[in-house]
Structures are given as C-alpha cells and as structure tokens.
Design a protein around this motif. Structure first.
Motif, PDB file in Angstrom:
ATOM      1  N   ASP A 251      -7.698  -0.994  -3.511  1.00  0.00           N
ATOM      2  CA  ASP A 251      -6.508  -0.452  -2.842  1.00  0.00           C
ATOM      3  C   ASP A 251      -5.916   0.723  -3.603  1.00  0.00           C
ATOM      4  O   ASP A 251      -5.177   1.527  -3.018  1.00  0.00           O
ATOM      5  CB  ASP A 251      -5.446  -1.541  -2.692  1.00  0.00           C
ATOM      6  N   TRP A 252      -6.245   0.833  -4.887  1.00  0.00           N
ATOM      7  CA  TRP A 252      -5.726   1.956  -5.684  1.00  0.00           C
ATOM      8  C   TRP A 252      -6.398   3.280  -5.344  1.00  0.00           C
ATOM      9  O   TRP A 252      -6.016   4.322  -5.858  1.00  0.00           O
ATOM     10  CB  TRP A 252      -5.844   1.645  -7.179  1.00  0.00           C
TER      11      TRP A 252
ATOM     12  N   GLN B  14       2.165  -7.059 -10.790  1.00  0.00           N
ATOM     13  CA  GLN B  14       0.739  -7.251 -11.053  1.00  0.00           C
ATOM     14  C   GLN B  14       0.513  -8.075 -12.324  1.00  0.00           C
ATOM     15  O   GLN B  14      -0.442  -8.862 -12.394  1.00  0.00           O
ATOM     16  CB  GLN B  14       0.029  -5.900 -11.149  1.00  0.00           C
TER      17      GLN B  14
ATOM     18  N   ASN C 272       0.821  -1.211   0.000  1.00  0.00           N
ATOM     19  CA  ASN C 272       0.000   0.000   0.000  1.00  0.00           C
ATOM     20  C   ASN C 272       0.859   1.268   0.000  1.00  0.00           C
ATOM     21  O   ASN C 272       0.506   2.265  -0.653  1.00  0.00           O
ATOM     22  CB  ASN C 272      -0.939  -0.004   1.201  1.00  0.00           C
TER      23      ASN C 272
ATOM     24  N   ILE D 240       1.933   1.683  -3.481  1.00  0.00           N
ATOM     25  CA  ILE D 240       0.819   2.136  -4.326  1.00  0.00           C
ATOM     26  C   ILE D 240       0.686   3.649  -4.237  1.00  0.00           C
ATOM     27  O   ILE D 240       0.458   4.329  -5.248  1.00  0.00           O
ATOM     28  CB  ILE D 240      -0.495   1.435  -3.897  1.00  0.00           C
TER      29      ILE D 240
ATOM     30  N   GLN E  52       7.358   2.202 -10.387  1.00  0.00           N
ATOM     31  CA  GLN E  52       6.189   1.976 -11.239  1.00  0.00           C
ATOM     32  C   GLN E  52       6.365   0.707 -12.076  1.00  0.00           C
ATOM     33  O   GLN E  52       5.449  -0.127 -12.170  1.00  0.00           O
ATOM     34  CB  GLN E  52       6.001   3.194 -12.152  1.00  0.00           C
TER      35      GLN E  52
ATOM     36  N   ASN F 285      -3.942   5.938  -3.990  1.00  0.00           N
ATOM     37  CA  ASN F 285      -3.130   6.771  -4.876  1.00  0.00           C
ATOM     38  C   ASN F 285      -3.918   8.003  -5.306  1.00  0.00           C
ATOM     39  O   ASN F 285      -5.087   7.895  -5.696  1.00  0.00           O
ATOM     40  CB  ASN F 285      -2.702   5.965  -6.097  1.00  0.00           C
TER      41      ASN F 285
ATOM     42  N   TYR G  44       3.227   5.311  -6.520  1.00  0.00           N
ATOM     43  CA  TYR G  44       3.305   4.665  -7.835  1.00  0.00           C
ATOM     44  C   TYR G  44       3.819   5.598  -8.924  1.00  0.00           C
ATOM     45  O   TYR G  44       4.653   5.220  -9.750  1.00  0.00           O
ATOM     46  CB  TYR G  44       1.922   4.123  -8.201  1.00  0.00           C
TER      47      TYR G  44
ATOM     48  N   CYS H 208      -4.144  -7.284  -8.584  1.00  0.00           N
ATOM     49  CA  CYS H 208      -4.355  -5.832  -8.608  1.00  0.00           C
ATOM     50  C   CYS H 208      -4.472  -5.330  -7.170  1.00  0.00           C
ATOM     51  O   CYS H 208      -5.402  -5.721  -6.443  1.00  0.00           O
ATOM     52  CB  CYS H 208      -5.628  -5.505  -9.391  1.00  0.00           C
ATOM     53  N   GLY H 209      -3.529  -4.485  -6.762  1.00  0.00           N
ATOM     54  CA  GLY H 209      -3.525  -3.980  -5.399  1.00  0.00           C
ATOM     55  C   GLY H 209      -3.048  -5.043  -4.419  1.00  0.00           C
ATOM     56  O   GLY H 209      -2.674  -6.149  -4.805  1.00  0.00           O
TER      57      GLY H 209
ATOM     58  N   ILE I 103       6.011  -2.436  -9.799  1.00  0.00           N
ATOM     59  CA  ILE I 103       4.622  -2.744  -9.459  1.00  0.00           C
ATOM     60  C   ILE I 103       3.901  -3.328 -10.666  1.00  0.00           C
ATOM     61  O   ILE I 103       3.152  -4.312 -10.551  1.00  0.00           O
ATOM     62  CB  ILE I 103       3.902  -1.481  -8.944  1.00  0.00           C
TER      63      ILE I 103
END
Length: 291
Positions: free
Chosen positions: A161-162, A148, A128, A131, A141, A165, A134, A154-155, A144
C-alpha cells in the motif's frame, strides 16, 4: 429581606453543585484541548495561512483536539453555568446536546455492526488517503507511525500500500532514497537495539516476500485492528457502556435540576401587602399602590 415565599419546594444543592463541579472539569479540559490544538497549528504556521487547513490530503490530528475540545467546552460551559445560575435554558441545552451525542454514538455503533464490510472499505480508503499524505504533515506522520508500531502492521492491507506514496513507490521515475521502501514503523523490533534504525525499511519491498517477513510486519493495519477488537471486545464494550451510562446519568441529573427549579418558580407566592415596601412617592400614589 424581600419577603418572597416558596411553598415546600427547593433546589437540591447536592445535584446542583455535583453538576457544577463535574462540568467545570469538562470546561477546563475542553479549553486545554482547544489551546493545544491552536498551539499546534501555530507551530505549523496554519494560523498565518488559514487556507492550508484544507490543503492536507489526509487527516490532520489537530482536528481531533479541536473538535473534541470544542464539544467538551460547550457542554462544560452549559452545564457549569446552567447549574450555578439555575438557568433552565442552559441546562436543557446541556441535556439535549448530550442526548444528541448519545444518539449519534448509538447510531454509529449499530451501523458499524450492520455494515461491517462497508466500514472496512471506508477504513481502507481512509488509511490509504493518509498514506499518500504521510510526508505532508508531521503530526499525521507521527500518528501513522504510532498506529503501525502499536498494531505491528504496515499499510492498510499490506506493505505494498506504500506504493501510493510518492516517496515510497517503486516506479522507475522515483528519485527518492526511500523508493521501494516503507517507514521505519513497519520494521520488526529488535529488543537488543536501543536506538531506532529509521532506515530499516529502505529498499525492503524490492526483496522477495519471504525475505521481507524477516524485517518488516507484512500484515495490514485493517485486519490487525479487527483482530485487536476481537481480542479486546469486553474492554471496548465496557468503555462504551460506561460512557453511555455516564451520559444518561448526566441527562437525568440535569433534568432533575430543571424540574426542581421550575417547581420552585411555580410555587412562588408574592408577599402580603403588609410586607411590601412603600415606594417613595406621595400618599396619593401610595394609596394607589395598595389598592
């Protein structure tokens, strides 16, 4: 010839040059990793502004190159020069340093097994934090996105979880075009597409959950990582055991070489008086030399 004598003991050339050859590879590889790390920081302008190293909220992947490279460089240098010059201090340093690394790895493995829930919480917190950062660092970046894509996740525990950001959250005050979206690395891959659609995640979290599943990976990276570990437990255990045995083997070889060197030094016998060279002094001093 100096006339020095050694009784029965000698340093094993096989062990000496095996340690030398093995560690010179580590030394060169460590220098290469540190060089790549410095080059990456130079490209990002970090070297011209050292304070920016601590500004990133998440993990800068360059640190991995720097730390691993520095450890390999130090180990390689101590083992390589220690074996070549028969320097017991460097060889003992090599053994102790390698032993500390082995102990830390063993401790980490035991703690990870005993405190699985705590490790899961820390991994969730770590993901997190990254994220949130990011868009702050291109290397982070890319890391991550690779994670993924590789684990099809995802997250940390899901796409929502995004919201952490500032570019992807769904708040009304978010002016970003990526609002309520996810990075392209969350999208399910279409085998027919040759070019990656970097906008495939736009506005996807504004749609119903049933529709999101058709376009993005809805599983989180933490449970996907756990599943990957379970599916590849034999491989992971084999790698850890192989690395541990290699470290133990290196420690034993270094200690064996130290024992050989110390045995040779202990068995050194000074030459007899008849083989000693006379110093270029008067006969009076020469008599004093022999007496």
């Amino acid at each position: 010839m100096s006339g020095n004598h050694y009784k029965g003991h000698e340093v094993s050339c096989c062990i000496k040059y095996f340690i030398f050859g093995f560690n010179i590879l580590f030394w060169l590889l460590g220098m290469a990793l540190v060089g790549i790390g410095l080059w990456a920081w130079s490209e990002k302008g970090v070297l011209s502004n050292i304070s920016s190293i601590t500004d990133l909220g998440g993990l800068d992947p360059v640190w991995l190159f720097m730390v691993v490279g520095a450890v390999m460089f130090i180990l390689g240098f101590a083992g390589c020069i220690g074996a070549l010059r028969e320097n017991t201090f460097l060889l003992k340093f090599f053994s102790v340093f390698l032993g500390i690394i082995f102990f830390l790895e063993l401790t980490t493995g035991v703690l990870a097994f005993v405190f699985k829930d705590w490790i899961k919480d820390q991994l969730n917190l770590f993901i997190n934090n990254n994220i949130r950062a990011y868009r702050d660092d291109i290397d982070l970046q890319n890391l991550i996105d690779f994670t993924q894509e590789y684990w099809e996740c995802c997250g940390a525990f899901g796409a929502d979880d995004w919201n952490l950001n500032i570019y992807f959250n769904c708040t009304d005050g978010n002016p970003s075009r990526e609002k309520c979206g996810v990075p392209f690395s969350c999208c399910t891959k279409d085998p027919a597409e040759d070019v990656i659609n970097t906008q495939c995640g736009y506005d996807i979290r504004a749609k119903p959950d049933s529709e999101q599943k058709d376009h993005i990976n809805v599983k989180g990276c933490v449970p996907q990582f756990e599943k990957w570990l379970q599916d590849n437990l034999t491989l992971v255990a084999g790698i850890f055991i192989g690395v541990a045995l290699l470290q133990i083997f290196g420690i034993c070889l270094a200690q064996n070489l130290v024992s050989d060197i110390e045995a040779v030094r202990a068995s050194w016998v000074p030459p007899p008086l008849s083989m000693r060279r006379l110093p270029p002094y008067s006969s009076k001093k020469a008599s004093a030399y022999y007496s």
